[in-house]
Enzyme design. Structure first.
Site, PDB file in Angstrom:
ATOM      1  N   ASN A   1      22.912   4.028  21.949  1.00 14.85           N
ATOM      2  CA  ASN A   1      22.469   3.039  22.574  1.00 14.85           C
ATOM      3  C   ASN A   1      22.081   3.368  24.038  1.00 14.85           C
ATOM      4  O   ASN A   1      21.430   2.650  24.778  1.00 14.85           O
ATOM      5  CB  ASN A   1      23.522   1.935  22.582  1.00 14.85           C
ATOM      6  CG  ASN A   1      23.615   1.341  21.320  1.00 14.85           C
ATOM      7  OD1 ASN A   1      22.930   1.658  20.279  1.00 14.85           O
ATOM      8  ND2 ASN A   1      24.260   0.269  21.076  1.00 14.85           N
TER       9      ASN A   1
ATOM     10  N   ASN B   1      18.359   0.309  18.810  1.00 16.11           N
ATOM     11  CA  ASN B   1      18.733   0.459  20.157  1.00 16.11           C
ATOM     12  C   ASN B   1      18.543   1.576  20.850  1.00 16.11           C
ATOM     13  O   ASN B   1      18.285   1.746  22.037  1.00 16.11           O
ATOM     14  CB  ASN B   1      20.285  -0.126  20.132  1.00 16.11           C
ATOM     15  CG  ASN B   1      20.644  -1.425  19.696  1.00 16.11           C
ATOM     16  OD1 ASN B   1      19.670  -2.257  20.117  1.00 16.11           O
ATOM     17  ND2 ASN B   1      21.648  -1.954  19.191  1.00 16.11           N
TER      18      ASN B   1
ATOM     19  N   PHE C   1      25.968   8.660  22.912  1.00 19.09           N
ATOM     20  CA  PHE C   1      26.023   7.597  21.970  1.00 19.09           C
ATOM     21  C   PHE C   1      24.719   6.865  21.863  1.00 19.09           C
ATOM     22  O   PHE C   1      23.881   6.882  22.811  1.00 19.09           O
ATOM     23  CB  PHE C   1      26.953   6.463  22.158  1.00 19.09           C
ATOM     24  CG  PHE C   1      28.477   6.934  21.955  1.00 19.09           C
ATOM     25  CD1 PHE C   1      28.791   7.073  20.348  1.00 19.09           C
ATOM     26  CD2 PHE C   1      29.324   7.401  22.911  1.00 19.09           C
ATOM     27  CE1 PHE C   1      29.802   7.599  20.224  1.00 19.09           C
ATOM     28  CE2 PHE C   1      30.493   7.930  22.574  1.00 19.09           C
ATOM     29  CZ  PHE C   1      30.729   7.691  21.072  1.00 19.09           C
TER      30      PHE C   1
ATOM     31  N   TYR D   1      31.190   9.534  12.902  1.00 15.40           N
ATOM     32  CA  TYR D   1      29.534   9.214  12.453  1.00 15.40           C
ATOM     33  C   TYR D   1      29.048  10.548  11.916  1.00 15.40           C
ATOM     34  O   TYR D   1      27.754  10.045  11.309  1.00 15.40           O
ATOM     35  CB  TYR D   1      29.040   8.962  14.091  1.00 15.40           C
ATOM     36  CG  TYR D   1      29.348   7.929  14.599  1.00 15.40           C
ATOM     37  CD1 TYR D   1      29.279   6.731  14.184  1.00 15.40           C
ATOM     38  CD2 TYR D   1      30.241   8.111  15.618  1.00 15.40           C
ATOM     39  CE1 TYR D   1      29.776   5.658  14.932  1.00 15.40           C
ATOM     40  CE2 TYR D   1      30.928   6.817  16.470  1.00 15.40           C
ATOM     41  CZ  TYR D   1      30.451   5.592  15.890  1.00 15.40           C
ATOM     42  OH  TYR D   1      31.090   4.555  16.634  1.00 15.40           O
TER      43      TYR D   1
ATOM     44  N   HIS E   1      22.551   6.872  10.301  1.00 12.07           N
ATOM     45  CA  HIS E   1      22.056   6.442  11.935  1.00 12.07           C
ATOM     46  C   HIS E   1      21.913   7.876  12.444  1.00 12.07           C
ATOM     47  O   HIS E   1      21.274   8.363  13.373  1.00 12.07           O
ATOM     48  CB  HIS E   1      23.224   5.654  12.677  1.00 12.07           C
ATOM     49  CG  HIS E   1      22.612   4.749  13.579  1.00 12.07           C
ATOM     50  ND1 HIS E   1      21.193   4.276  13.446  1.00 12.07           N
ATOM     51  CD2 HIS E   1      23.227   4.138  14.675  1.00 12.07           C
ATOM     52  CE1 HIS E   1      21.124   3.443  14.470  1.00 12.07           C
ATOM     53  NE2 HIS E   1      22.130   3.337  15.265  1.00 12.07           N
TER      54      HIS E   1
ATOM     55  N   ASP F   1      16.273   7.567  12.443  1.00 18.64           N
ATOM     56  CA  ASP F   1      16.331   6.629  11.363  1.00 18.64           C
ATOM     57  C   ASP F   1      15.420   5.464  11.623  1.00 18.64           C
ATOM     58  O   ASP F   1      15.255   4.895  12.537  1.00 18.64           O
ATOM     59  CB  ASP F   1      17.741   6.191  10.981  1.00 18.64           C
ATOM     60  CG  ASP F   1      18.405   5.490  12.161  1.00 18.64           C
ATOM     61  OD1 ASP F   1      18.514   5.868  13.249  1.00 18.64           O
ATOM     62  OD2 ASP F   1      18.786   4.449  11.863  1.00 18.64           O
TER      63      ASP F   1
END
Length: 187
Positions: free
Chosen positions: A66, A112, A64, A15, A20, A91
């Site tokens: 979410n 999320n 993470f 990532y 994101h 973002d």
């Protein structure tokens, strides 16, 4: 005054550098300008710095995206920081690339990370610094887009955008959300 400045993103090398993870980039820029370094703590990596009379706790959640609300709620409670002094860097697909917008509240708009923060804090009334990542993706490819790397021409202007984002964070802590919005949201 004490502030919690949260950059949203996902942990892990796959990532790193994705759209994101722009929230991580923003808090990294604030830390770099302040000459401080992150250390791994419960629910994320943190760094502390002072900007005049403001104490900033920078946070990159390791939950993470979410599940970001768990880290946000934990650090607000642990440090006894009010929700009014929370700023979440995130973002935003609805803004053109590089556009920075400070908002004192709002819906999660399908994000999320923001949805989880809203659920766990029980409110939409927390400050967020939205960084536009654009919406240049075909229908049904939103996930692939937000998890993709920035284009070379976007990366070329990233240092300038990060400098501005760090400036907005400092202004938020020193001048408040309304004055900072008035000064920066039109740029």
């Amino acid at each position: 005054m004490k502030y919690l400045i949260v950059g949203l993103g996902n942990i892990g090398p796959e990532y790193l550098g994705t759209r994101h993870n722009i929230g991580f980039r923003i808090v990294n820029a604030v830390a770099e300008e302040g000459g401080v370094f992150f250390t791994e703590q419960r629910y994320g990596a943190t760094a502390r710095l002072r900007v005049k009379n403001a104490e900033l706790l920078l946070l990159k959640p390791n939950t993470f995206m979410n599940l970001s609300g768990h880290a946000v709620r934990y650090w607000l409670q642990k440090e006894n920081i009010s929700v009014e002094n929370l700023l979440v860097a995130v973002d935003d697909l609805a803004l053109p690339f590089g556009t920075l917008r400070l908002k004192p509240k709002g819906s999660h708009a399908g994000h999320n990370g923001l949805r989880n923060i809203e659920e766990l804090l029980g409110t939409q009334e927390y400050n967020r610094l939205r960084f536009g990542i654009g919406d240049n993706f075909p229908r049904g490819k939103q996930v692939d887009y937000v998890l993709s790397a920035f284009e070379p021409e976007e990366l070329a202007v990233m240092p300038e955008k990060m400098k501005l984002a760090a400036e907005i964070v400092r202004s938020f802590c020193l001048a408040g959300v309304q004055m900072t919005m008035n000064q920066y949201n039109h740029k």
